[in-house]
Structures are given as structure tokens and as C-alpha cells.
Design a protein around this motif. Structure first.
Motif, PDB file in Angstrom:
ATOM      1  N   ALA A  76       0.833  -1.203   0.000  1.00  0.00           N
ATOM      2  CA  ALA A  76       0.000   0.000   0.000  1.00  0.00           C
ATOM      3  C   ALA A  76       0.870   1.256   0.000  1.00  0.00           C
ATOM      4  CB  ALA A  76      -0.930  -0.013   1.209  1.00  0.00           C
ATOM      5  N   ASN A  77       1.948   1.242   0.767  1.00  0.00           N
ATOM      6  CA  ASN A  77       2.856   2.384   0.802  1.00  0.00           C
ATOM      7  C   ASN A  77       3.533   2.589  -0.550  1.00  0.00           C
ATOM      8  OD1 ASN A  77       4.435   4.474   2.256  1.00  0.00           O
ATOM      9  ND2 ASN A  77       6.147   3.096   1.804  1.00  0.00           N
ATOM     10  N   HIS A  78       3.880   1.481  -1.206  1.00  0.00           N
ATOM     11  CA  HIS A  78       4.498   1.581  -2.532  1.00  0.00           C
ATOM     12  C   HIS A  78       3.538   2.237  -3.524  1.00  0.00           C
ATOM     13  CE1 HIS A  78       6.828   0.497  -6.085  1.00  0.00           C
ATOM     14  NE2 HIS A  78       5.733  -0.046  -6.592  1.00  0.00           N
ATOM     15  N   LEU A  79       2.272   1.809  -3.521  1.00  0.00           N
ATOM     16  CA  LEU A  79       1.285   2.420  -4.420  1.00  0.00           C
ATOM     17  C   LEU A  79       1.058   3.891  -4.067  1.00  0.00           C
ATOM     18  CD1 LEU A  79      -1.402  -0.414  -4.678  1.00  0.00           C
ATOM     19  CD2 LEU A  79       0.274   0.247  -6.402  1.00  0.00           C
ATOM     20  N   PHE A  80       1.054   4.175  -2.778  1.00  0.00           N
ATOM     21  CA  PHE A  80       0.840   5.544  -2.326  1.00  0.00           C
ATOM     22  C   PHE A  80       1.989   6.454  -2.775  1.00  0.00           C
ATOM     23  CE2 PHE A  80       1.535   8.664   1.147  1.00  0.00           C
ATOM     24  CZ  PHE A  80       0.448   9.471   0.876  1.00  0.00           C
ATOM     25  N   MET A  81       3.220   5.987  -2.629  1.00  0.00           N
ATOM     26  CA  MET A  81       4.375   6.778  -3.054  1.00  0.00           C
ATOM     27  C   MET A  81       4.358   6.985  -4.565  1.00  0.00           C
ATOM     28  SD  MET A  81       6.037   7.730  -0.428  1.00  0.00           S
ATOM     29  CE  MET A  81       7.517   8.294  -1.249  1.00  0.00           C
ATOM     30  N   LYS A  82       3.874   5.977  -5.284  1.00  0.00           N
ATOM     31  CA  LYS A  82       3.795   6.100  -6.744  1.00  0.00           C
ATOM     32  C   LYS A  82       2.805   7.194  -7.136  1.00  0.00           C
ATOM     33  CE  LYS A  82       3.202   3.204 -10.852  1.00  0.00           C
ATOM     34  NZ  LYS A  82       2.887   1.846 -11.353  1.00  0.00           N
ATOM     35  N   ARG A  83       1.699   7.295  -6.418  1.00  0.00           N
ATOM     36  CA  ARG A  83       0.690   8.300  -6.725  1.00  0.00           C
ATOM     37  C   ARG A  83       1.172   9.709  -6.356  1.00  0.00           C
ATOM     38  NH1 ARG A  83      -5.200   6.457  -4.813  1.00  0.00           N
ATOM     39  NH2 ARG A  83      -5.767   8.040  -6.344  1.00  0.00           N
ATOM     40  N   ARG A  84       2.126   9.800  -5.418  1.00  0.00           N
ATOM     41  CA  ARG A  84       2.649  11.109  -4.989  1.00  0.00           C
ATOM     42  C   ARG A  84       3.942  11.469  -5.707  1.00  0.00           C
ATOM     43  NH1 ARG A  84       3.342  11.954   1.194  1.00  0.00           N
ATOM     44  NH2 ARG A  84       3.709  14.067   0.393  1.00  0.00           N
ATOM     45  N   SER A  85       4.300  10.721  -6.732  1.00  0.00           N
ATOM     46  CA  SER A  85       5.612  10.907  -7.358  1.00  0.00           C
ATOM     47  C   SER A  85       5.797  12.324  -7.911  1.00  0.00           C
ATOM     48  CB  SER A  85       5.798   9.867  -8.469  1.00  0.00           C
ATOM     49  OG  SER A  85       4.759   9.993  -9.437  1.00  0.00           O
ATOM     50  N   LYS A  86       4.766  12.877  -8.553  1.00  0.00           N
ATOM     51  CA  LYS A  86       4.914  14.225  -9.110  1.00  0.00           C
ATOM     52  C   LYS A  86       5.137  15.263  -8.013  1.00  0.00           C
ATOM     53  CE  LYS A  86       2.309  13.529 -13.387  1.00  0.00           C
ATOM     54  NZ  LYS A  86       1.147  13.968 -14.202  1.00  0.00           N
ATOM     55  N   GLN A 186       7.273  10.386 -14.260  1.00  0.00           N
ATOM     56  CA  GLN A 186       6.754   9.353 -15.153  1.00  0.00           C
ATOM     57  C   GLN A 186       6.342   8.095 -14.402  1.00  0.00           C
ATOM     58  OE1 GLN A 186      10.034   8.731 -17.833  1.00  0.00           O
ATOM     59  NE2 GLN A 186       9.508  10.505 -19.114  1.00  0.00           N
ATOM     60  N   ALA A 187       6.332   8.144 -13.070  1.00  0.00           N
ATOM     61  CA  ALA A 187       6.100   6.935 -12.274  1.00  0.00           C
ATOM     62  C   ALA A 187       4.721   6.344 -12.516  1.00  0.00           C
ATOM     63  CB  ALA A 187       6.278   7.248 -10.781  1.00  0.00           C
ATOM     64  N   ASN A 188       3.720   7.196 -12.710  1.00  0.00           N
ATOM     65  CA  ASN A 188       2.360   6.681 -12.893  1.00  0.00           C
ATOM     66  C   ASN A 188       2.182   5.938 -14.205  1.00  0.00           C
ATOM     67  OD1 ASN A 188       1.320   7.540 -10.476  1.00  0.00           O
ATOM     68  ND2 ASN A 188       0.657   9.524 -11.268  1.00  0.00           N
ATOM     69  N   GLN A 189       3.091   6.173 -15.152  1.00  0.00           N
ATOM     70  CA  GLN A 189       2.980   5.471 -16.423  1.00  0.00           C
ATOM     71  C   GLN A 189       3.850   4.224 -16.479  1.00  0.00           C
ATOM     72  OE1 GLN A 189       3.291   9.060 -16.441  1.00  0.00           O
ATOM     73  NE2 GLN A 189       1.058   8.930 -16.551  1.00  0.00           N
TER      74      GLN A 189
END
Length: 664
Positions: A76-86, A186-189
Motif C-alpha cells: 500500500a505504501n508503494h502504491l501511495f508513493m507512486k501516486r505522490r511521485s509528481k 513518469q512513475a504513474n505510467q
């Protein structure tokens, strides 16, 4: 501005992202605190008699639960960090160092963990009583369960989640320090793995994955065909390697390739459903093969574990009946004396008397597979014999001719591992000149108790042949001095008094003769229990096992389902711009949703389907070791898992609806 103020402002700005992570933390704390509180609940300790097995079971389950929580929160933390990448990339653009960013995120996590632990403990304190009531109901214990707050559970939960916080901060720091500024934008892609062009090589590899899974399933059906421990271990390793490896190849190549073939067959004439559903499935299923494989395997493991435990719980009555076919069982003169004692006490008795003989038989004439290399496989052994008229007291429809015999007391476990050859002929007296009988049928019906049949099968012959069969002598590999068995039933209101007399008169102490592994004749003392005593003792162990297994299975299910749900939410956010374009060119919300329905059916349905198949063959290979009933427990547990996955699918569709509605 202070660092703490910056962290607090960042949290308020990212509340729409944080609520997912916060939910994951609260859910994890609630599960863990509820379970640890159960270990210190006085009613639970009394019900399980604080046995060593109960303590060991709770302890092992606690470690397993922590592994599930760790896996869940890390993902969950990994997905959360990915969504906050920008956002993290913007921090670097304005001149903040990575160390400062790590400190901000660490402060945010510390605040989140503190709130989540407090909230989760509050919810867990309430739900622990609910779980305790469920456990007591499963153990059939009539006790008032109070809400109990355990300091030990509080300390243990606080320590565990403090360690988890440290691990999360380390994971976050590793992500930030190892990620470049460009990749943050570009993390979300990015999928888990770069998706290349499809080729025939990938199709072949995907086919190999399907063959590997099928081979693993076939080997699981052959697992107990040879009773050899080394063979068994090799087979288990091979089955795990084939099914897990095959699952990865199916997700990595097979599904994506099939979707690509379907797309190519349309020759560019793609419908909206194809654009919204098949194309994302094709790329994301392939790119996220590792996580989907892990989710599928965890689903299969938790479902198989829950099903096997439920089979044991479902078979408690059958196991008790096998050890005590009546309310009370007695043998020889003890049985007759005990019946007189009951009558003198004013207890009405329904007693069935069974005469017992012992004769020799060669195992080679009975079994379809060879046993391990033991003297039993070469010579003759003694086996208990009952006459038909006695057995018809319990089963009036059973019949046998003078030249026929049928087997009773042959448990499902033995019949699966060592099946008997129906229709073959056996000699039922010492030497080759004995009486020759046709083995008519093999039945899993309990008649003889352990001292009578030594826990093994017994034969039933006609009354005439029972008189003619010669008793075995002491030159054979087994011998028993029991000649009569009494199955005694009493009224329910007299059962407690009868049970007390059963122990006071020491009728439960049964002595019988067998040969030990050295070939020497020895006397055995067996403490016979009543049906209710046997059932109660089994129920405590099995009930605790099914509760722990179901609890862990629920944790696995919620973790895997939530991760799939989180992934779909992230994908929906990423695809919002595409939905905006589709809405602008004239497609309605309902038209877009048709593709979403297909996509969610694949995203949740394929891991669930493969997980169900894995668990089915895993359970099918060894269910008989746990109980006597397969179909009902299997369908009940599978049905519950399907319902839970359907719930997560519905939640994902609802989120997609909101995203599509906001797209224009």
C-alpha cells in the motif's frame, strides 16, 4: 516554515491519497490487535484450557498475521508513493534535498501511524469481543464473553507497528534516494516491467505456462499413490514449482498474447469496449505479472488452508463416531458388568452386543498398492471378524452370502492411500487351506473401536461362516483377547451420570494384546472415551484451528482484494485523461462503463479463477487426511471467497464511475 508545519500542510493537501493508506493501516492494526487480544481473553483461555497446542497455534498465527500485515502495508505504501511521485518531484525542483523530503515523509508516516494505531486499537477492542463470541460459538461453549482490554496486547501491537513504521520509512527513503527526478514525473505510467512487442516465442512460453499448471494439477492427483516419504517430498516441491512458475508465465505471456490476438483479428476495427477493456488488460496483465502471481498464490494458499480447516471442523462428529460408535462402548465382561451397574442406578439402557473373532489374512490379497517394505507385506496378520446379524443391528440393509465378506471401519484416509481390491478373493484363516471369500464391498462405517480392530478395518461374514472360522493363534503378527463388544446408548438426561459411572467403575480402561515392532506380545492399556468426550476434545482443537485458519484466511483475502482494488483506483486515475477524450468525442458514460465492466471482470476474475483452481487441486490431493467430507466445505469456502471478490469488483466499478463522471 518549520518541517512539521510543511508535513502537516502536505497531509492536508494529499488527503484524497492518504485515505487509502490510512485505511490500510487502520485495517491492519484492527486485525492484529483483535487477534492478540483474543490470546489473553479469560473466557477463551478457559475454553481452550490454556493448552500448549492452543498457545502454539495463537503464537504461530500471530507471526503469520504480522507477515500479512507487513506485506499489505508495504505494498500500500508503494502504491501511495507512486501516486505522490509528481509532488515529490516538485519538491526537488524547488531546491529541497532528498534528505529533507525523506524527513517530511517520515513525519507524515509517524503521524499517520500514531492516528491509525489509536483508531485501530479502538476498533479492535470492540471487534475482539465479536471474534471471541464467534470462537466460543464454534467451540460450543456457553459462556458470557466480556469486553477485555489487554495491556499485553497493547504493548505487543505498539511494538510491532513501531517496527513496521521503521521499515516503512526505510522503504520510503530507498524509493526517494534511488529514483531520479525524471522518473518521478513518469512513475504513474510505469508498470512493473517494460512491455515489449508480442511474438510467437511469447505464445510458446505462455503455452508452456499452461502445460506447467496442468502438469502440477495432475501430479497433485498422484501425490499419495506411493506411500514413500522421499517420493512425497519430491512431488510436493515439483507441484509448487510447476503451479507457481506456470501461473507467472500465464500472467506474463498467455493472457496478454490472447488479448493481442483478439485485437489483431479485428484488423483495426476496434469497438469502444476493445479500447477501454482489452488493450489495457493486454498491457497491464503482462506488466504486472509478478504482483498478480503473488496475489493468486496467496489467494490459493489462504483458500486451501481455510477449506482444509473447515473440513476438519465439519468432520468432528464423524471422527467421534469412529472412535466411539455409540454413547458408551465397553468390551468383554466389563461391558456386561457395566450394563448391570447402569440398571441398578435406574438408567434405561439400549445395548447392542457384538461377538468378535480374530483370523489371519494376507495383505497382498486385500490392497491394490504395496505397503512399505515391512513384514506385514510378506506374511499374515490378524483381523477382527463380526457376524452379519450383529452388524444388522446398526445397518439392517446390509447382506452377505456365505462365500462373501465385506469390510467396515475402513476410513476415507486409508481408502484413498491404500485402496482395497473389491471383487478379489481372500483367505480368512491360518494357512492356504483356509476358507476363501469374495471381497464384496469396502464400507466407511464405524463399528469396531480401537482395542477391537487396533484402529484398522474389520470383516463382516455370514453367521454360519462366523461359527466355522478358526480363531487366530499367537503365531501370527497380532492377537487380541477381546471377544465381545457392547455399544451402549442411554437417554440424554442420563448421559452425565452414565459417563461418571463409566469412569468410576474403570470400564473405560481396556486392556488388549498386540505384537510390538520387535515381534513380542505385549499388553496395551487403552482409555476409551464416550462419544461426547471424544467429540468435545476434538472440537476444542479443531474449532480453534478453523477459527485461526479462517482469521488468517480473512486477512489474506482482505489484503489481496484490497491490493487489487488499490491498483484499480490508481489505474482509473491514470486513465482519466483518456476518458475525458472519449467523452469529448461523444461517447456516453454508459458506453464507456461497458468496457470497464469487462476490464474489472478480467482483473479480478482471472486471479480468482486461477486461485480457485490451485486451491481445489491442493485440497483434492489430501483432504481425506483432515476429515470425511469434501464437497460442502469446499463449496462454502469458495462461495465466500467469490462473494468477497465480487464486493471488491463492485467497489472498483463504483470508483471508475466517479472518475468517468468527473472526466467531462
Amino acid at each position: 516554515m518549520k518541517l512539521s508545519q510543511l508535513a502537516f500542510k502536505s497531509m492536508r493537501k494529499n488527503i484524497k491519497h492518504y485515505y487509502l493508506y490510512f485505511f490500510a493501516l487502520i485495517f491492519s492494526v484492527t486485525l492484529y490487535f483483535s487477534f492478540t487480544t483474543l490470546q489473553y481473553n479469560p473466557e477463551v483461555l478457559t475454553a481452550t484450557k490454556a493448552s500448549g497446542s492452543a498457545t502454539a497455534g495463537f503464537g504461530a498465527a500471530t507471526y503469520l498475521l504480522y507477515f500479512i500485515v507487513l506485506f499489505f502495508v508495504l505494498y500500500a505504501n508503494h502504491l501511495f508513493m507512486k501516486r505522490r511521485s509528481k509532488e515529490l518531484g516538485l519538491y526537488q525542483l524547488i531546491g529541497m534535498t532528498k534528505t529533507m523530503i525523506v524527513r517530511i515523509v517520515a513525519l507524515e508516516n509517524a503521524l499517520l501511524f500514531t492516528l491509525a494505531v489509536i483508531t485501530g486499537m479502538g476498533i479492535g477492542f470492540v471487534t475482539s469481543r465479536l471474534f471471541a463470541m464467534i470462537l466460543m460459538n464454534m467451540l460450543e461453549q456457553d459462556a458470557l464473553v466480556m469486553m477485555t482490554f489487554s495491556i499485553e496486547a497493547l504493548q505487543q501491537t505498539a511494538l510491532v507497528f513501531t517496527v513496521l513504521l521503521v521499515i516503512i520509512v526505510m522503504q520510503t527513503a530507498l524509493i526517494i534516494y534511488r529514483t531520479t527526478l525524471l522518473s518521478l514525473f513518469q512513475a504513474n505510467q510505469q508498470a512493473e516491467e517494460h512491455v515489449k512487442r508480442f511474438s510467437w516465442v511469447q505464445m510458446i512460453i505462455g503455452a508452456i505456462g499452461l502445460v506447467a499448471i496442468t502438469s502440477g494439477y495432475y501430479l497433485s492427483t498422484q501425490l499419495f499413490t506411493t506411500p514413500n516419504m522421499q517420493y512425497l517430498m519430491l512431488m510436493m516441491v515439483a507441484i509448487l514449482a510447476l503451479t507457481i512458475g506456470g501461473t507467472f508465465l500465464v500472467f506474463r505471456f498467455s493472457v496478454a498474447f490472447l488479448m493481442n490476438v483478439l485485437r489483431l483479428q479485428k484488423k483495426g476495427h476496434l469497438r469502444l469496449v476493445d479500447v477501454v477493456a482489452f488493450t489495457p488488460i493486454m498491457h497491464r496483465m503482462k506488466g504486472n505479472a509478478k504482483s498478480l502471481t503473488l496475489i493468486t498464490v496467496l489467494t490459493a494458499v489462504s483458500l486451501a488452508m481455510t477449506t482444509l480447516a473447515y473440513i476438519s471442523y465439519y468432520s468432528v462428529d464423524a471422527k467421534a463416531e469412529r472412535l466411539s460408535p455409540a454413547a458408551i462402548v465397553a468390551v468383554n465382561e466389563q461391558g456386561e458388568t457395566f450394563i448391570d451397574t447402569l440398571k441398578q442406578a435406574g438408567i434405561e439402557v439400549d445395548a447392542k452386543v457384538f461377538d468378535v473373532k480374530y483370523t489371519s489374512v494376507r495383505w497382498q490379497d486385500l490392497i491394490e498398492v504395496s505397503l512399505l517394505n515391512t513384514p506385514l507385506n510378506e506374511g499374515e496378520v490378524a483381523i477382527s471378524i463380526f457376524k452379519l446379524s450383529d452388524v444388522q443391528q446398526l445397518y439392517p440393509s446390509y447382506h452377505v452370502q456365505d462365500d462373501e465378506v465385506f469390510v467396515v471401519n475402513y476410513a476415507s484416509m486409508l481408502s484413498e492411500v491404500i485402496p482395497m481390491k473389491e471383487g478379489s478373493y481372500v483367505n480368512l484363516s491360518a494357512g492356504d487351506a483356509g476358507n476363501r471369500f469374495l471381497l464384496k464391498d469396502v464400507l466407511d462405517v464405524p463399528i469396531a473401536v480401537v482395542p477391537v480392530s487396533d484402529g484398522g478395518p474389520a470383516f463382516v461374514v455370514s453367521d454360519a461362516m462366523f461359527q466355522q472360522i478358526e480363531m487366530v493363534d499367537e503365531t501370527h503378527t497380532a492377537y487380541s483377547s477381546i471377544t465381545t463388544q457392547y455399544l451402549i446408548d442411554v437417554a440424554a438426561e442420563d448421559l452425565a451420570q452414565a459417563t461418571a459411572l463409566f469412569h468410576e467403575t474403570k470400564t473405560n480402561e481396556v486392556r488388549y494384546m498386540t505384537y510390538d515392532y520387535k515381534g513380542e506380545l505385549v499388553e496395551n492399556l487403552f482409555l476409551q472415551e464416550t462419544y461426547e468426550e471424544t467429540r468435545a476434545s476434538n472440537l476444542v482443537f479443531v474449532g480453534l484451528t478453523i477459527f485461526i485458519s479462517a482469521f488468517i484466511g480473512l486477512a489474506f483475502l482482505m489484503a489481496t482484494g484490497s491490493i487489487l482494488y488499490f491498483k484499480q483506483m490508481a489505474e482509473a486515475d491514470e486513465e482519466k485523461s483518456a476518458y475525458t477524450i472519449l467523452r469529448k468525442v461523444g461517447f456516453s458514460q454508459q458506453e464507456i462503463l461497458r468496457g470497464v465492466y469487462v476490464k474489472q471482470a478480467f482483473n479480478f476474475g482471472i486471479p480468482l479463477l486461477i486461485g480457485l483452481l490451485h486451491s481445489y487441486f491442493a485440497v483434492k490431493s489430501g483432504w481425506f487426511l483432515f476429515g470425511s467430507e469434501l464437497i460442502a466445505p469446499l463449496f462454502i469456502t469458495m462461495g465466500l471467497y467469490i462473494l468477497m471478490y465480487a464486493l471488491f469488483t463492485w467497489l472498483s466499478i463504483r470508483y471508475y464511475k466517479s472518475i468517468i463522471h468527473q472526466a467531462l
